[in-house]
Write a protein that holds these residues in place. Sequence first.
Motif, PDB file in Angstrom:
ATOM      1  N   LEU A  13       0.823  -1.208   0.000  1.00 36.04           N
ATOM      2  CA  LEU A  13       0.000   0.000   0.000  1.00 36.04           C
ATOM      3  C   LEU A  13       0.861   1.264   0.000  1.00 36.04           C
ATOM      4  N   ARG A  14       1.939   1.265   0.757  1.00 41.65           N
ATOM      5  CA  ARG A  14       2.873   2.406   0.761  1.00 41.65           C
ATOM      6  C   ARG A  14       3.473   2.611  -0.632  1.00 41.65           C
ATOM      7  N   ASP A  15       3.964   1.518  -1.198  1.00 43.15           N
ATOM      8  CA  ASP A  15       4.565   1.595  -2.536  1.00 43.15           C
ATOM      9  C   ASP A  15       3.541   2.084  -3.559  1.00 43.15           C
ATOM     10  N   ALA A  16       2.310   1.599  -3.438  1.00 47.51           N
ATOM     11  CA  ALA A  16       1.258   1.973  -4.383  1.00 47.51           C
ATOM     12  C   ALA A  16       0.944   3.463  -4.293  1.00 47.51           C
ATOM     13  N   LYS A  17       0.882   3.986  -3.075  1.00 42.04           N
ATOM     14  CA  LYS A  17       0.583   5.411  -2.890  1.00 42.04           C
ATOM     15  C   LYS A  17       1.651   6.298  -3.529  1.00 42.04           C
ATOM     16  N   GLU A  18       2.888   5.837  -3.511  1.00 42.46           N
ATOM     17  CA  GLU A  18       4.016   6.645  -3.979  1.00 42.46           C
ATOM     18  C   GLU A  18       4.379   6.401  -5.437  1.00 42.46           C
ATOM     19  N   SER A  19       3.784   5.405  -6.066  1.00 42.79           N
ATOM     20  CA  SER A  19       4.273   4.931  -7.358  1.00 42.79           C
ATOM     21  C   SER A  19       3.970   5.830  -8.549  1.00 42.79           C
ATOM     22  N   PRO A  24      -6.799   5.849 -11.896  1.00 50.47           N
ATOM     23  CA  PRO A  24      -7.573   6.551 -10.866  1.00 50.47           C
ATOM     24  C   PRO A  24      -8.375   5.621  -9.948  1.00 50.47           C
ATOM     25  N   TRP A  25      -8.958   4.556 -10.496  1.00 53.22           N
ATOM     26  CA  TRP A  25      -9.717   3.633  -9.642  1.00 53.22           C
ATOM     27  C   TRP A  25      -8.796   2.953  -8.638  1.00 53.22           C
ATOM     28  N   GLN A  26      -7.633   2.495  -9.105  1.00 54.85           N
ATOM     29  CA  GLN A  26      -6.683   1.833  -8.217  1.00 54.85           C
ATOM     30  C   GLN A  26      -6.194   2.789  -7.129  1.00 54.85           C
ATOM     31  N   GLU A  27      -5.929   4.032  -7.491  1.00 56.63           N
ATOM     32  CA  GLU A  27      -5.487   5.022  -6.504  1.00 56.63           C
ATOM     33  C   GLU A  27      -6.543   5.221  -5.425  1.00 56.63           C
ATOM     34  N   SER A  28      -7.799   5.321  -5.828  1.00 60.59           N
ATOM     35  CA  SER A  28      -8.890   5.484  -4.873  1.00 60.59           C
ATOM     36  C   SER A  28      -9.024   4.250  -3.977  1.00 60.59           C
ATOM     37  N   PHE A  29      -8.923   3.077  -4.572  1.00 60.17           N
ATOM     38  CA  PHE A  29      -9.001   1.828  -3.803  1.00 60.17           C
ATOM     39  C   PHE A  29      -7.882   1.774  -2.767  1.00 60.17           C
ATOM     40  N   VAL A  30      -6.668   2.106  -3.187  1.00 57.13           N
ATOM     41  CA  VAL A  30      -5.516   2.055  -2.282  1.00 57.13           C
ATOM     42  C   VAL A  30      -5.702   3.028  -1.117  1.00 57.13           C
ATOM     43  N   ARG A  31      -6.135   4.251  -1.404  1.00 58.22           N
ATOM     44  CA  ARG A  31      -6.349   5.231  -0.318  1.00 58.22           C
ATOM     45  C   ARG A  31      -7.382   4.710   0.685  1.00 58.22           C
ATOM     46  N   SER A  32      -8.485   4.215   0.172  1.00 52.13           N
ATOM     47  CA  SER A  32      -9.556   3.722   1.029  1.00 52.13           C
ATOM     48  C   SER A  32      -9.124   2.488   1.823  1.00 52.13           C
ATOM     49  N   PHE A  33      -8.499   1.555   1.148  1.00 56.53           N
ATOM     50  CA  PHE A  33      -8.099   0.319   1.811  1.00 56.53           C
ATOM     51  C   PHE A  33      -6.990   0.576   2.826  1.00 56.53           C
ATOM     52  N   ALA A  34      -6.073   1.492   2.507  1.00 59.47           N
ATOM     53  CA  ALA A  34      -4.996   1.822   3.444  1.00 59.47           C
ATOM     54  C   ALA A  34      -5.551   2.385   4.753  1.00 59.47           C
ATOM     55  N   LYS A  35      -6.616   3.170   4.668  1.00 60.55           N
ATOM     56  CA  LYS A  35      -7.250   3.697   5.883  1.00 60.55           C
ATOM     57  C   LYS A  35      -7.794   2.559   6.741  1.00 60.55           C
ATOM     58  N   ARG A  36      -8.421   1.564   6.096  1.00 58.53           N
ATOM     59  CA  ARG A  36      -8.945   0.420   6.843  1.00 58.53           C
ATOM     60  C   ARG A  36      -7.823  -0.379   7.489  1.00 58.53           C
ATOM     61  N   VAL A  37      -6.746  -0.593   6.747  1.00 56.51           N
ATOM     62  CA  VAL A  37      -5.611  -1.353   7.282  1.00 56.51           C
ATOM     63  C   VAL A  37      -4.972  -0.603   8.444  1.00 56.51           C
ATOM     64  N   GLU A  38      -4.870   0.712   8.318  1.00 60.08           N
ATOM     65  CA  GLU A  38      -4.311   1.521   9.407  1.00 60.08           C
ATOM     66  C   GLU A  38      -5.161   1.395  10.669  1.00 60.08           C
ATOM     67  N   GLU A  39      -6.471   1.364  10.493  1.00 64.05           N
ATOM     68  CA  GLU A  39      -7.374   1.269  11.638  1.00 64.05           C
ATOM     69  C   GLU A  39      -7.411  -0.131  12.255  1.00 64.05           C
ATOM     70  N   TYR A  40      -7.509  -1.153  11.426  1.00 62.01           N
ATOM     71  CA  TYR A  40      -7.730  -2.520  11.932  1.00 62.01           C
ATOM     72  C   TYR A  40      -6.465  -3.382  11.980  1.00 62.01           C
ATOM     73  N   LYS A  41      -5.390  -2.915  11.405  1.00 63.13           N
ATOM     74  CA  LYS A  41      -4.102  -3.619  11.416  1.00 63.13           C
ATOM     75  C   LYS A  41      -4.256  -5.082  10.979  1.00 63.13           C
ATOM     76  N   GLU A  42      -3.750  -6.035  11.765  1.00 61.48           N
ATOM     77  CA  GLU A  42      -3.812  -7.453  11.387  1.00 61.48           C
ATOM     78  C   GLU A  42      -5.237  -8.009  11.365  1.00 61.48           C
ATOM     79  N   GLN A  43      -6.163  -7.278  11.946  1.00 61.44           N
ATOM     80  CA  GLN A  43      -7.557  -7.741  11.991  1.00 61.44           C
ATOM     81  C   GLN A  43      -8.337  -7.347  10.728  1.00 61.44           C
ATOM     82  N   THR A  44      -7.692  -6.669   9.787  1.00 58.22           N
ATOM     83  CA  THR A  44      -8.363  -6.239   8.568  1.00 58.22           C
ATOM     84  C   THR A  44      -8.825  -7.451   7.776  1.00 58.22           C
TER      85      THR A  44
END
Length: 70
Positions: A13-19, A24-44
């Motif tokens: 996700l980090r690499d994707a954000k910076e790449s 545009p769809w992938q960028e939006s997906f990555v931003r949204s999914f990264a927020k979920r991963v940040e919140e739920y960590k291994e429980q995502t």
Amino acid sequence: MTKDEYKKLSKLLRDAKESGKLNPWQESFVRSFAKRVEEYKEQTYVSYKQFAALRDIQITLYESDSSEIT
């Protein structure tokens, strides 16, 4: 997910954000999914469709190495 899977997913996700390689769809997906991963960590929870989207993003980023999040 395991701690190792979480680390690999976070890196992807980090690499994707910076790449600058994603559409545009992938960028939006990555931003949204990264927020979920940040919140739920291994429980995502990662659905089959989300996993497929992540694989497509991984292929776009790493082209020759698609084993990063398996």
